[in-house]
Design an enzyme around this catalytic site. Structure first.
Site, PDB file in Angstrom:
ATOM      1  CB  SER A 156      -0.901   0.000   1.237  1.00 26.51           C
ATOM      2  OG  SER A 156      -1.678   1.174   1.279  1.00 26.51           O
ATOM      3  N   GLY A 157       0.577   2.174  -0.917  1.00 31.09           N
ATOM      4  CA  GLY A 157       1.356   3.406  -1.033  1.00 31.09           C
ATOM      5  C   GLY A 157       2.484   3.320  -2.028  1.00 31.09           C
ATOM      6  CB  THR A 186      -4.315   3.402  -7.358  1.00 28.78           C
ATOM      7  OG1 THR A 186      -4.705   2.402  -6.411  1.00 28.78           O
ATOM      8  CG2 THR A 186      -5.548   4.045  -7.948  1.00 28.78           C
ATOM      9  CG  ASN A 220      -1.702   5.228  -0.635  1.00 33.27           C
ATOM     10  OD1 ASN A 220      -1.651   6.428  -0.869  1.00 33.27           O
ATOM     11  ND2 ASN A 220      -1.976   4.334  -1.558  1.00 33.27           N
ATOM     12  CB  SER A 248      -4.704   2.777   0.894  1.00 33.51           C
ATOM     13  OG  SER A 248      -4.484   1.387   0.888  1.00 33.51           O
ATOM     14  CB  SER A 249      -6.743   0.089  -3.795  1.00 28.08           C
ATOM     15  OG  SER A 249      -6.554   1.066  -4.782  1.00 28.08           O
ATOM     16  N   GLY A 287      -0.702  -5.562  -2.281  1.00 26.72           N
ATOM     17  CA  GLY A 287       0.595  -6.204  -2.103  1.00 26.72           C
ATOM     18  C   GLY A 287       0.691  -6.906  -0.767  1.00 26.72           C
ATOM     19  CD  GLU A 292      -2.403  -4.969   3.347  1.00 23.06           C
ATOM     20  OE1 GLU A 292      -2.841  -4.085   2.587  1.00 23.06           O
ATOM     21  OE2 GLU A 292      -3.054  -5.432   4.300  1.00 23.06           O
TER      22      GLU A 292
END
Length: 1117
Positions: A207-208, A212, A259, A262-263, A497, A499
């Site tokens: 994330s980050g 996206t 992020n 973040s998605s 990704g 985590e």
């Protein structure tokens, strides 16, 4: 025009009628980068251009990088005459490196590091990080590992995107430009279009890391390079594809500690293309929405963007209808992130962007209103609290709602009866074995659980409805495979990704399982591609040692014994099964598994807690999971009462989200699949879908935890490089051959380094020529020969070839420049000769045409009486302008002669006087009597002077005897004014010897005689008055007004001016004639002015003196 002109035109025009240019023979064959000729670069064909792929080429195939399937060597040289060369100082290398000009994105020097990690000297973590950091510091955030793109999030805007960058990558091979997302997108698009094969782009990272944003740039590239015919349906699909990202971000993204956007779900988008390569539809698959975020967020994080956008962006009137206030801190579900909210103006702009995107996609106003009401209902639902009651009936189950107004709001916003909403919150209905319905009241804890489950389920159904609504719009319309052909697909996977958090729960377990599946697919596909190419080229396959994570995937998804299977068994077991019991079951099944451990199995490991934690050794590292909440999250249970409640809503949008609510409560159904099983099935389907496509990979790296631009934390990046398996990817790529390329391309770049292949080889095949080249360099032992490609084992071989090539390039460049400049000079000379020949013949043609036109127009010029007066002269060519001016002057003189020769000799003196008057007056006086006959001697005329003409005749005879003048030029009565401002009637006599002022009252006695040679000029006005001022040298100026004429006020000023001017012209001296309405004069040295004042009531002209100035009072009639 003759043979000379025909030859000149043939030099300037090609076969198609356009200007053509010669091209240096064997120019592109000499050097891969072309010959430096800009025109040759424009016309150089490119493979694939004829088939309509990509954009028209702007030059020959650029190979300034060593083009291979695994990497490219950045030691190429541009053949521009201004390209500087300098020795490279990187790591002691002595080869020449081209220094790219600032701002160019199509070249990189060695000082920027290796553009492909495959070309590293040593495959170690230290070398990998050194190259990654060097490129990041140079602003180069993209690097290849073969065909895999490694992207580092810069956390700032870089000038790497836009139409200009898209044009540089459109239609190019993957390694013809520096590493870029556009290159990967273009490679996937070209592979899909060329081979009609489905492709996919897999984007992964934590994330980050910029996943996206990467997917957005890929979508923008695909949208930019498609639909050259501007079809409306294709434009509609492109707009939906681009706008869908904005909508999905609002409902599926949130601010986290890692992020700000973040998605919180996985997204896989299929884009359908027709046989021309234009998008005709698409489909979006979503995976594992983090719906638990609706209820609670970690410190420093927010709920989904949609809640804050509604609170900050809606108008006040709409908020009032939703019973909402703008402050997010007033609601339990958004209170945690209230202090982290962006500026209200930013939320407003984001809200408007989402509304515009939904409008473009096709959401109706009613549907948007339903979405707002559902979001508001979730917020109100989160504020509902439950209280234990002592005297409560069975219906409430000893529980009551603390604030029933919130129930009213929820009922209104969901369009459901208030009583049913309250009943679902406080109790649930179950069916007994005899299908008897029993209503069971909730405790406060059970009611809170039901409320939270309802909020999560409603938001999940809302998100799934938005995705399905977008899919319904993007579905290809009217496509018939038998008529239109089979559609090809490009898939874009933007997945979470790996985590690792301080506390990792069920969501992290699923996410990391997803990454294990994708990593397994990644290694398998990479090895599969390698093996297929080796077999295709006839090279013996060499087994590659790599970490196979199949055992970890089996640990998670193995039937009956895997973690998910054990979890499902715990969820379906009768009785009370806790998370602790589930952990004990895991320990029993996987006690001896090398990748599984727990505190019970390893009591000395104090990083885990008894009865709570277990650890899995993933390919990316060890992750400790807390089993708390695993069973509840896996069950994902929602009471049937809520489903029936929502299905019976009068809001059609909300009703459509709950089709399973139509089931009768007494109907026996199968046990629903758990969340873990559903996710596992979706992952299996996703992997199968990706496995049948040609994959392209984008690995995103987050440079630091603080989201700061231009800072790379090596430890943080090292961890990501490890769990993304990037080093292992490099080793797999280099395990066999580090580089491979077709024989023609290899010769095109290196043939100048061998005498047998330069400029063109005469050997039997390209393979034989390549073999001769390598033997001359002594490198034949480090290569293998395939059917169509050369395989090179070590990058050092490429270094040797590049050094040899770099030493020869400057010499070849000078040779080509010399030859090309000579060719240009000769061609320019031939073109100049052709131009001058054409100009010469064209001028002759224009002269002939103009003379013929003059002859045609002036054929009737000899006919009287006009003699060509009304003929219009044609505009001449510039070269004939002086000639036409002379012709016009001659024509005017000829026409004047024709007119004059018909005039009687007696009228010639009058004609000359009129011509002289017209010349000196220069059209400054409009009326000067040119249209009447000029008598001249009016005092001798009985008509003009009936009473005293005899007396004047006697006086004239006496003056002729005295002064011996030859002729009377002019005579008339006048009114004069003297220097004493006295006006008198006088007579004016002008002979060829003197100017006389006579007194008519005294028998025309001479009062003043001025020699005619002393008269220097005269002044008149521009009106119809008869004022004349005569100027004489050494004499006072004579101011008179001609009058007493017949007819009265006859215009005779022009006659006086004309006869005097004609006489002076005959004597060869100048006469100054001035035309002014305010005439200056001199009398006895005093300067005065005389002017005219029209006065209708004035009977006769007369003078008036005022303040030293004279005014002629003229009777205007």
């Amino acid at each position: 025009m003759g043979a000379e002109t025909t030859e000149a035109w043939s030099l300037l025009r090609g076969p198609a009628g356009t200007l053509q240019s010669t091209r240096h023979l064997d120019c592109q064959a000499c050097l891969p980068s072309g010959c430096g000729n800009p025109e040759a670069r424009v016309r150089a064909p490119r493979e694939g251009a004829a088939s309509g792929e990509g954009s028209p080429s702007l030059g020959p195939e650029p190979t300034s990088y060593f083009t291979t399937r695994l990497g490219r060597w950045p030691g190429g040289l541009s053949l521009s005459e201004h390209s500087p060369l300098r020795p490279s100082a990187q790591k002691g290398q002595s080869n020449l490196a081209w220094v790219p000009p600032a701002g160019r994105m199509d070249e990189e020097g060695l000082e920027c590091g290796k553009p492909d990690f495959v070309l590293l000297d040593q495959v170690t973590m230290e070398d990998f990080m050194e190259n990654l950091k060097l490129r990041f510091e140079k602003g180069l955030i993209y690097t290849y590992i073969g065909e895999v793109l490694v992207s580092v999030n810069p956390y700032q805007e870089l000038p790497l995107y836009g139409p200009e960058a898209i044009a540089k990558y459109q239609g190019r091979e993957l390694y013809e430009r520096p590493p870029h997302l556009y290159a990967v997108a273009n490679a996937a698009y070209r592979a899909m279009k060329r081979r009609s094969r489905d492709t996919c782009i897999v984007i992964s990272g934590e994330s980050g890391a910029g996943k996206t944003e990467a997917s957005k740039h890929i979508m923008q590239y695909i949208a930019a390079v498609t639909n050259p015919s501007q079809r409306a349906e294709v434009d509609r699909v492109k707009d939906v594809l681009l706008k869908s990202t904005c909508v999905l971000e609002a409902f599926g993204n949130a601010r986290t500690n890692r992020n700000h956007n973040s998605s919180r779900f996985g997204k896989y988008m299929d884009i359908n293309f027709d046989f021309k390569g234009d998008p005709v539809g698409g489909h979006i698959h979503s995976y594992l929405l983090e719906k638990s975020r609706v209820l609670k967020q970690h410190v420093g994080e927010r709920n989904f963007h949609a809640f804050y956008q509604v609170l900050r962006g809606c108008e006040d009137a709409e908020l009032q209808k939703l019973h909402l206030q703008r402050n997010p801190a007033l609601y339990n579900f958004t209170r945690q992130g209230a202090g982290l909210s962006a500026l209200e103006s930013d939320e407003k702009s984001h809200y408007l962007a989402v509304m515009e995107a939904m409008r473009v996609i096709g959401f109706s106003a009613e549907e948007v209103g339903s979405v707002h009401r559902i979001l508001a209902a979730i917020l109100h639902l989160g504020n509902i609290e439950f209280l234990e009651t002592e005297e409560a009936g069975l219906e409430q189950g000893h529980v009551a709602v603390a604030e029933e107004l919130l129930v009213d709001h929820v009922a209104q916003l969901t369009a459901t009866p208030r009583e049913l909403v309250l009943r679902c919150l406080l109790s649930r209905t179950v069916a007994s074995g005899g299908r008897e319905l029993i209503e069971k009241g909730h405790t406060a804890a059970e009611a809170s659980y039901a409320r939270d489950a309802c909020a999560k389920a409603v938001y999940q159904r809302l998100f799934e409805w938005v995705v399905n609504r977008i899919n319904g719009v993007m579905e290809p319309r009217g496509r018939d495979p038998r008529r239109d052909g089979k559609d090809t697909v490009i898939g874009v996977l933007d997945i979470y990704g790996f985590e690792v958090f301080p506390v990792n729960s069920f969501e992290q377990f699923c996410i990391n399982y997803c990454n294990e599946k994708l990593q397994q697919l990644f290694i398998q596909l990479i090895l599969k591609q390698e093996q297929e190419e080796y077999e295709r080229e006839g090279i013996a396959w060499q087994s590659v040692d790599y970490f196979n994570n199949a055992t970890i995937v089996e640990l998670v998804e193995r039937p009956h014994r895997g973690v998910l299977a054990v979890l499902d068994e715990a969820c379906s077991a009768a009785g009370t099964i806790t998370d602790r019991i589930f952990l004990q079951s895991l320990d029993t099944h996987h006690r001896h598994h090398p990748h599984y451990t727990s505190r019970q199995l390893c009591p000395t490991d104090k990083t885990m807690e008894f009865g709570r934690d277990f650890r899995i050794k993933h390919y990316a590292g060890d992750v400790t999971y807390s089993v708390e909440g695993f069973i509840d999250k896996n069950r994902d249970h929602l009471f049937q009462d809520f489903k029936r409640l929502m299905y019976n809503s009068s809001d059609p949008t909300l009703r459509a989200m709950w089709p399973d609510g139509q089931q009768d409560i007494t109907e026996v159904t199968k046990r629903p699949l758990t969340a873990g099983t559903l996710f596992k099935n979706s992952m299996v389907a996703l992997v199968e879908n990706l496995a049948c496509k040609e994959p392209f990979y984008v690995r995103c790296i987050k440079p630091n935890e603080d989201k700061v631009a231009a800072r790379l934390d090596e430890d943080h990046c090292r961890h990501q490089v490890a769990y993304l398996g990037l080093l292992e990817n490099v080793r797999v790529r280099r395990a066999g051959f580090a580089s491979r390329q077709p024989y023609p391309r290899f010769l095109l770049r290196y043939k100048m380094t061998c005498e047998y292949t330069w400029p063109n080889h005469l050997l039997g095949s390209d393979r034989a020529a390549v073999s001769a080249l390598l033997e001359q360099h002594g490198l034949q032992g480090d290569v293998a020969f395939g059917h169509t490609k050369l395989f090179i084992r070590s990058p050092q071989t490429l270094v040797t070839l590049e050094q040899s090539r770099a030493r020869l390039i400057p010499i070849i460049v000078l040779l080509l420049q010399k030859a090309w400049r000579g060719t240009l000079a000769r061609r320019h000379c031939r073109q100049l000769r052709a131009v001058y020949t054409i100009m010469r013949w064209f001028r002759r043609h224009k002269v002939r045409a103009h003379l013929a036109e003059l002859q045609r127009r002036f054929q009737a010029a000899r006919q009287p009486p006009l003699y060509g007066r009304d003929l219009v002269w044609p505009p001449p060519p510039a070269v004939l302008q002086p000639f036409q001016d002379t012709c016009q002057a001659l024509f005017c003189r000829w026409r004047a002669r024709q007119l004059v020769k018909n005039i009687p000799p007696s009228d010639m003196a009058q004609i000359k006087a009129k011509v002289a008057a017209m010349g000196v007056l220069q059209e400054l006086r409009q009326d000067w009597g040119c249209r009447r006959a000029w008598v001249r001697d009016y005092l001798s005329s009985a008509t003009d002077n009936p009473t005293a003409s005899g007396l004047f005749a006697e006086r004239l005879k006496a003056l002729r005897d005295k002064d011996n003048f030859g002729a009377v030029l002019f005579s008339s009565h006048v009114r004069k004014v003297n220097r004493f401002s006295k006006s008198r009637d006088r007579a004016l006599l002008l002979t060829d010897r003197h100017l006389y002022k006579l007194d008519p009252g005294r028998q025309y006695r001479v009062m003043r005689a001025v020699p005619l040679e002393a008269v220097t000029g005269l002044s008149v006005t521009s009106g119809r008055d008869q004022l004349v001022v005569l100027h004489a040298r050494g004499q006072d100026d004579l101011v008179v007004c001609l009058h007493r004429s017949r007819p009265p006020l006859d215009n005779r000023v022009g006659e006086l001016v004309g006869v005097l001017a004609a006489y002076c012209q005959g004597k060869g001296r100048a006469l100054e004639v001035r035309v002014s309405d305010c005439i200056p004069l001199s009398q006895r040295g005093a300067r005065r002015l005389v002017s005219v004042e029209p006065k209708p009531e004035q009977p006769e002209p007369d003078f008036r003196c005022s303040r030293g100035a004279f005014t002629l009072l003229w009777p205007s009639r």
